[in-house]
Design an enzyme around this catalytic site. Structure first.
Site, mmCIF file in Angstrom:
data_model
loop_
_atom_site.group_PDB
_atom_site.id
_atom_site.type_symbol
_atom_site.label_atom_id
_atom_site.label_comp_id
_atom_site.label_asym_id
_atom_site.label_seq_id
_atom_site.Cartn_x
_atom_site.Cartn_y
_atom_site.Cartn_z
ATOM 1 N N HIS A 164 0.874 -1.176 0.000
ATOM 2 C CA HIS A 164 0.000 0.000 0.000
ATOM 3 C C HIS A 164 0.908 1.221 0.000
ATOM 4 O O HIS A 164 1.670 1.441 0.934
ATOM 5 C CB HIS A 164 -0.917 0.001 1.229
ATOM 6 C CG HIS A 164 -1.869 1.162 1.220
ATOM 7 N ND1 HIS A 164 -3.130 1.086 0.666
ATOM 8 C CD2 HIS A 164 -1.717 2.449 1.633
ATOM 9 C CE1 HIS A 164 -3.722 2.262 0.757
ATOM 10 N NE2 HIS A 164 -2.887 3.103 1.342
ATOM 11 N N CYS A 165 0.831 2.006 -1.050
ATOM 12 C CA CYS A 165 1.741 3.143 -1.206
ATOM 13 C C CYS A 165 1.121 4.377 -0.557
ATOM 14 O O CYS A 165 0.083 4.873 -1.022
ATOM 15 C CB CYS A 165 2.007 3.400 -2.692
ATOM 16 S SG CYS A 165 3.165 4.761 -2.947
#
Ligand code: ZN
Ligand code: ZN
Length: 262
Positions: A164-165
């Protein structure tokens, strides 16, 4: 059928944490929206480049160089928008919600004894196959495929979840990994190219005027600052791009490389 009820689109009934914009064409998930900061970190120096450096390069060196810069910038911004705002590979939830206590209890044992499958990942020892579990997600109420994981920020199961950026405010998964890789690669290229053209501005002026470097920096302070910014700004995306090339050569994603015991 009750015609008085408004017809809701799927994104308007989405149970996860993603927020949808532009009639569901753009989505964002997570608590903090750093993606606008990332966009500003690209757009502001690009604007300064077009205001201070590109006209001089266009008139004194070559018209093709600002055009190539514009193309890389367009590629970078488009891949940023696609990777930050598109579906990363959200797996649909089970819509058959359990209603009785008996049904609620059924989900429990499924999670205790997960299945596993062999996937075609290259490991250190190629003779050892890699077993990845197929787990039951008690939130989405589905048996999620191997290499899918439930993201707590998105509150959804993501197919081939890489990570998850927080910078893009979105998961990187099966459907937007190519845009993410294109983004970090084009961002590295953009930073190198901007630094090169800005140094070219300063050094070419110094060479033509037979002047000193200090005088050249005083003549083009914005270009000199952008050159330094480009060099420093290229470090992180370049390291990330090289890391993902390494992962791709092994057929793995970030989560598998970091989390799975060899
Ligand atoms: Zn899930
Ligand atoms: Zn996520």
């Amino acid at each position: 059928m009750d015609s008085s009820k408004p017809h809701l689109r799927n994104y308007q009934m989405f149970p996860g944490h993603a927020t949808f914009y532009l009639k569901g064409h753009f989505q964002s998930a997570g608590k903090r929206s750093y993606s606008l900061l990332v966009f500003a970190a690209i757009a502001v120096p690009a604007g300064l480049f077009f205001g201070f450096t590109a006209p001089w390069i266009w008139n004194n060196v070559s018209q093709s160089l600002p055009i190539v810069f514009s193309y890389i910038l367009l590629l970078c911004v488009m891949s940023l928008v696609r990777s930050a705002g598109s579906d990363p590979g959200i797996l649909p939830r089970n819509i058959h919600i359990e209603t009785s206590d008996t049904e609620k209890r059924e989900a429990g044992p499924l999670n205790i004894a997960p299945l596993s499958v062999t996937v075609n990942c290259r490991q250190y020892d190629e003779d050892r196959p890699l077993y990845l579990p197929i787990n039951y997600c008690t939130v989405c109420r589905i048996w999620r495929p191997a290499r899918a994981i439930h993201c707590r920020d998105c509150d959804s199961c993501i197919d081939f979840m890489d990570h998850h950026c927080v910078w893009l405010n979105n998961c990187i998964g099966a459907r937007n990994y190519r845009y993410f890789f294109c983004f970090i690669l084009s961002l590295s290229l953009l930073a190198y190219f901007m630094a090169t053209l800005c140094f070219l501005h300063v050094l070419t002026w110094r060479h033509r005027k037979l002047s000193t470097t200090i005088a050249a920096v005083r003549f083009a302070p914005v270009s000199f600052a952008l050159a330094i910014y480009g060099v420093l700004g290229s470090i992180y995306p370049t390291a990330l791009a090289l890391y993902h090339i390494f992962l791709m050569s092994r057929g793995e994603n970030t989560r598998e490389f970091v989390c799975i015991d060899q």
